[in-house]
Design a protein around this motif. Structure first.
Motif, mmCIF file in Angstrom:
data_model
loop_
_atom_site.group_PDB
_atom_site.id
_atom_site.type_symbol
_atom_site.label_atom_id
_atom_site.label_comp_id
_atom_site.label_asym_id
_atom_site.label_seq_id
_atom_site.Cartn_x
_atom_site.Cartn_y
_atom_site.Cartn_z
ATOM 1 N N MET A 183 50.799 110.938 47.941
ATOM 2 C CA MET A 183 51.772 111.045 46.854
ATOM 3 C C MET A 183 51.158 111.478 45.526
ATOM 4 N N TYR A 184 49.829 111.439 45.416
ATOM 5 C CA TYR A 184 49.169 111.744 44.149
ATOM 6 C C TYR A 184 48.119 112.837 44.334
ATOM 7 N N SER A 185 47.865 113.548 43.261
ATOM 8 C CA SER A 185 46.889 114.637 43.288
ATOM 9 C C SER A 185 45.466 114.091 43.392
ATOM 10 N N TRP A 186 44.633 114.811 44.165
ATOM 11 C CA TRP A 186 43.237 114.428 44.355
ATOM 12 C C TRP A 186 42.315 115.221 43.427
ATOM 13 N N GLU A 187 42.863 115.880 42.423
ATOM 14 C CA GLU A 187 42.057 116.732 41.547
ATOM 15 C C GLU A 187 40.940 115.959 40.855
ATOM 16 N N THR A 188 41.208 114.700 40.514
ATOM 17 C CA THR A 188 40.217 113.906 39.783
ATOM 18 C C THR A 188 39.261 113.151 40.709
ATOM 19 N N VAL A 189 39.486 113.271 42.002
ATOM 20 C CA VAL A 189 38.628 112.556 42.972
ATOM 21 C C VAL A 189 37.405 113.419 43.264
ATOM 22 N N THR A 190 36.342 113.201 42.516
ATOM 23 C CA THR A 190 35.101 113.959 42.655
ATOM 24 C C THR A 190 34.127 113.220 43.584
ATOM 25 N N PRO A 191 33.065 113.882 44.032
ATOM 26 C CA PRO A 191 32.041 113.184 44.836
ATOM 27 C C PRO A 191 31.459 111.978 44.109
ATOM 28 N N ALA A 192 31.269 112.099 42.790
ATOM 29 C CA ALA A 192 30.745 110.966 42.030
ATOM 30 C C ALA A 192 31.731 109.795 42.056
ATOM 31 N N MET A 193 33.025 110.110 41.934
ATOM 32 C CA MET A 193 34.031 109.058 41.970
ATOM 33 C C MET A 193 34.059 108.379 43.339
ATOM 34 N N MET A 194 33.882 109.160 44.398
ATOM 35 C CA MET A 194 33.855 108.572 45.741
ATOM 36 C C MET A 194 32.627 107.681 45.901
ATOM 37 N N GLY A 195 31.543 108.028 45.221
ATOM 38 C CA GLY A 195 30.380 107.147 45.227
ATOM 39 C C GLY A 195 30.704 105.814 44.573
ATOM 40 N N VAL A 196 31.480 105.866 43.478
ATOM 41 C CA VAL A 196 31.930 104.642 42.821
ATOM 42 C C VAL A 196 32.803 103.824 43.764
ATOM 43 N N ALA A 240 36.124 104.567 36.764
ATOM 44 C CA ALA A 240 36.957 105.454 37.591
ATOM 45 C C ALA A 240 38.297 105.739 36.931
ATOM 46 N N LEU A 241 38.918 104.702 36.386
ATOM 47 C CA LEU A 241 40.253 104.866 35.810
ATOM 48 C C LEU A 241 40.202 105.416 34.389
ATOM 49 N N GLY A 242 39.144 105.091 33.641
ATOM 50 C CA GLY A 242 39.062 105.516 32.248
ATOM 51 C C GLY A 242 38.345 106.832 32.033
ATOM 52 N N TRP A 243 37.291 107.086 32.818
ATOM 53 C CA TRP A 243 36.518 108.312 32.646
ATOM 54 C C TRP A 243 37.082 109.470 33.462
ATOM 55 N N PRO A 249 44.610 108.441 39.262
ATOM 56 C CA PRO A 249 45.866 107.678 39.279
ATOM 57 C C PRO A 249 45.638 106.299 39.906
ATOM 58 N N PRO A 250 46.039 105.219 39.238
ATOM 59 C CA PRO A 250 45.770 103.866 39.749
ATOM 60 C C PRO A 250 46.216 103.621 41.185
ATOM 61 N N PRO A 251 47.431 104.038 41.600
ATOM 62 C CA PRO A 251 47.816 103.795 43.003
ATOM 63 C C PRO A 251 46.890 104.499 43.996
ATOM 64 N N LEU A 252 46.458 105.725 43.665
ATOM 65 C CA LEU A 252 45.549 106.457 44.541
ATOM 66 C C LEU A 252 44.192 105.762 44.598
ATOM 67 N N TYR A 253 43.706 105.336 43.453
ATOM 68 C CA TYR A 253 42.410 104.646 43.408
ATOM 69 C C TYR A 253 42.460 103.354 44.212
ATOM 70 N N ILE A 254 43.534 102.572 44.041
ATOM 71 C CA ILE A 254 43.678 101.320 44.778
ATOM 72 C C ILE A 254 43.726 101.576 46.274
ATOM 73 N N ALA A 255 44.436 102.639 46.686
ATOM 74 C CA ALA A 255 44.548 102.960 48.113
ATOM 75 C C ALA A 255 43.188 103.306 48.713
ATOM 76 N N SER A 277 47.612 97.683 36.594
ATOM 77 C CA SER A 277 47.194 99.053 36.277
ATOM 78 C C SER A 277 48.200 99.729 35.354
ATOM 79 N N GLN A 278 49.499 99.536 35.629
ATOM 80 C CA GLN A 278 50.530 100.133 34.777
ATOM 81 C C GLN A 278 50.495 99.543 33.371
ATOM 82 N N ALA A 279 50.237 98.233 33.276
ATOM 83 C CA ALA A 279 50.156 97.593 31.965
ATOM 84 C C ALA A 279 48.971 98.130 31.173
ATOM 85 N N MET A 280 47.859 98.401 31.870
ATOM 86 C CA MET A 280 46.667 98.919 31.201
ATOM 87 C C MET A 280 46.889 100.320 30.646
ATOM 88 N N ALA A 281 47.884 101.026 31.202
ATOM 89 C CA ALA A 281 48.208 102.351 30.666
ATOM 90 C C ALA A 281 48.948 102.255 29.340
#
Length: 294
Positions: free
Chosen positions: A51-64, A173-176, A180-186, A237-241
Motif C-alpha cells: 500500500m505504500y511506496s518503497w522509494e525511501t527503503v534504501t539498503p542502509a534502511m534495511m540494515g537498520v 528510519a522515520l526521521g531521516w 511511511p510508519p505503516p510500511l516500516y512497522i510491517a 506513529s501518527q501522533a508523532m507526525a
C-alpha cells in the motif's frame, strides 16, 4: 484528530494488550506465545507492504531494520518472560526507563540537546523507580537488593535498555529516511517474526507443533493482543507526525499507569498505592523529558 487524542487512545490499547498478555501467559509457554504473536502481527501488517511506496527503503534502511528486528526480538522475549513471572504492577513501571536510554543515546550519537528540564525528568524517573522498589524509603540497601536480586526484574531492565536502543534506530528510519510508519512497522514486524522463530527453535528448543498448538487453543486472545499492539504502534506513529517525539512518548507511556492500577486490581496484587504513586512520578519524569525533545 489531535495528537493528544491519538496518543491517549494508543496508550489505552497498549495497556489492554499488556493486561491480556499477562492473563494469557498464566497457562502457556512464554516462547510459544511470543512466536505465535509475532507471526500473527506480521500477517496483519503485511498489506502495508503493497500500500505504500518503497522509494525511501534504501539498503542502509534495511540494515537498520535488521538491527531493530534483532534488538526488539531479544527485548520482547525477555519482557514476556518477566511479565509472566512478575506482578504487572512491577513490570509495567520498569519499562518506563527505556526513554532514559533513548535520550542519552540521542544526545551522544545524534547530537540532540539535553536541557536542565530533561535532566530533571531523568531524576524523576530514577526517583519513581526508587519508590517502586523500596518499601522503607530510608533504606538504600533494600532498593539495591530488590532491583538487582530479582532475576526477572533484571530482565525487564535489560529489555528496557534494548527498547531504548531500538527506539533510536526507529527515530533514524522515520526521521531521516522518512519511511511511511505503516510500511516500516510491517517490515520490522516480519523481521521480528523471523528472529523469534530462530530464538524459539535454536535457543529454546521449541518445536513447530508447540507453537501451532498454542495458536489453536488461544488464537482469539493472541490475535486480539496482536491487533491492539499494532493499533497502538500505528496511533503512536501518527501522533508523532503531529507533535514532538518526546511528548507523544510521554503520553503513550501513561499506559504503564493504567496497567499498574487496573492490572494490579484484576490480578489482586499488593501495595498498589505505592506502586501507582511511583508510576505517576515516573510519568511526570517522562513529560519533563518530552517538553524540549523532538
Amino acid at each position: 484528530m489531535s495528537w493528544f487524542v491519538l496518543a491517549i487512545i494508543g496508550s489505552c490499547f497498549a495497556s489492554l494488550a499488556t493486561i491480556l498478555q499477562k492473563r494469557t501467559l498464566e497457562h502457556i509457554h512464554t516462547v510459544d506465545f511470543a512466536v505465535a504473536l509475532s507471526f500473527i502481527a506480521a500477517v496483519l501488517t503485511t498489506p502495508a507492504l503493497f500500500m505504500y511506496s518503497w522509494e525511501t527503503v534504501t539498503p542502509a534502511m534495511m540494515g537498520v531494520v535488521v538491527i531493530v528486528s534483532v534488538i526488539a526480538s531479544v527485548a520482547y522475549f525477555w519482557m514476556v518472560r518477566a511479565v509472566r513471572h512478575l506482578p504487572i504492577s512491577v513490570s509495567s513501571p520498569l519499562t518506563l526507563l527505556s526513554p532514559i536510554v533513548a535520550t542519552g543515546l540521542a544526545y551522544l550519537l545524534l547530537g540532540e540537546s539535553l536541557s536542565l528540564i530533561q535532566l530533571s525528568g531523568i531524576g524523576a524517573l530514577i526517583g519513581g523507580l526508587y519508590v517502586l522498589e523500596t518499601r522503607h524509603l530510608g533504606d538504600w540497601r533494600e532498593f539495591y537488593t530488590n532491583l538487582t536480586g530479582n532475576f526477572f526484574a533484571r530482565l525487564v531492565l535489560a529489555a528496557a535498555v534494548l527498547y531504548g536502543i531500538s527506539s533510536l534506530f526507529d527515530r533514524v528510519a522515520l526521521g531521516w529516511w522518512h519511511v511511511p510508519p505503516p510500511l516500516y512497522i510491517a517490515i520490522v514486524q516480519i523481521g521480528i517474526a523471523i528472529c523469534m522463530l530462530i530464538i524459539a527453535w535454536k535457543a529454546e528448543s521449541r518445536r513447530p507443533r508447540d507453537v501451532v498448538g498454542v495458536f489453536l487453543t488461544e488464537w482469539r486472545l493472541i490475535t486480539l493482543v496482536a491487533v491492539l499492539t499494532i493499533a497502538h504502534r500505528l496511533l503512536e506513529s501518527q501522533a508523532m507526525a503531529l507533535a514532538s517525539v518526546g511528548l507523544v512518548s510521554a503520553v503513550k507511556r501513561t499506559s504503564s499507569l493504567f496497567s499498574t492500577v487496573i492490572g494490579g486490581e484484576l490480578f489482586h496484587e499488593d501495595h498498589l498505592v505505592r506502586k501507582g504513586i511511583a508510576c505517576a512520578i515516573m510519568i511526570c519524569g517522562l513529560y519533563l523529558l518530552g517538553m524540549t525533545s523532538g
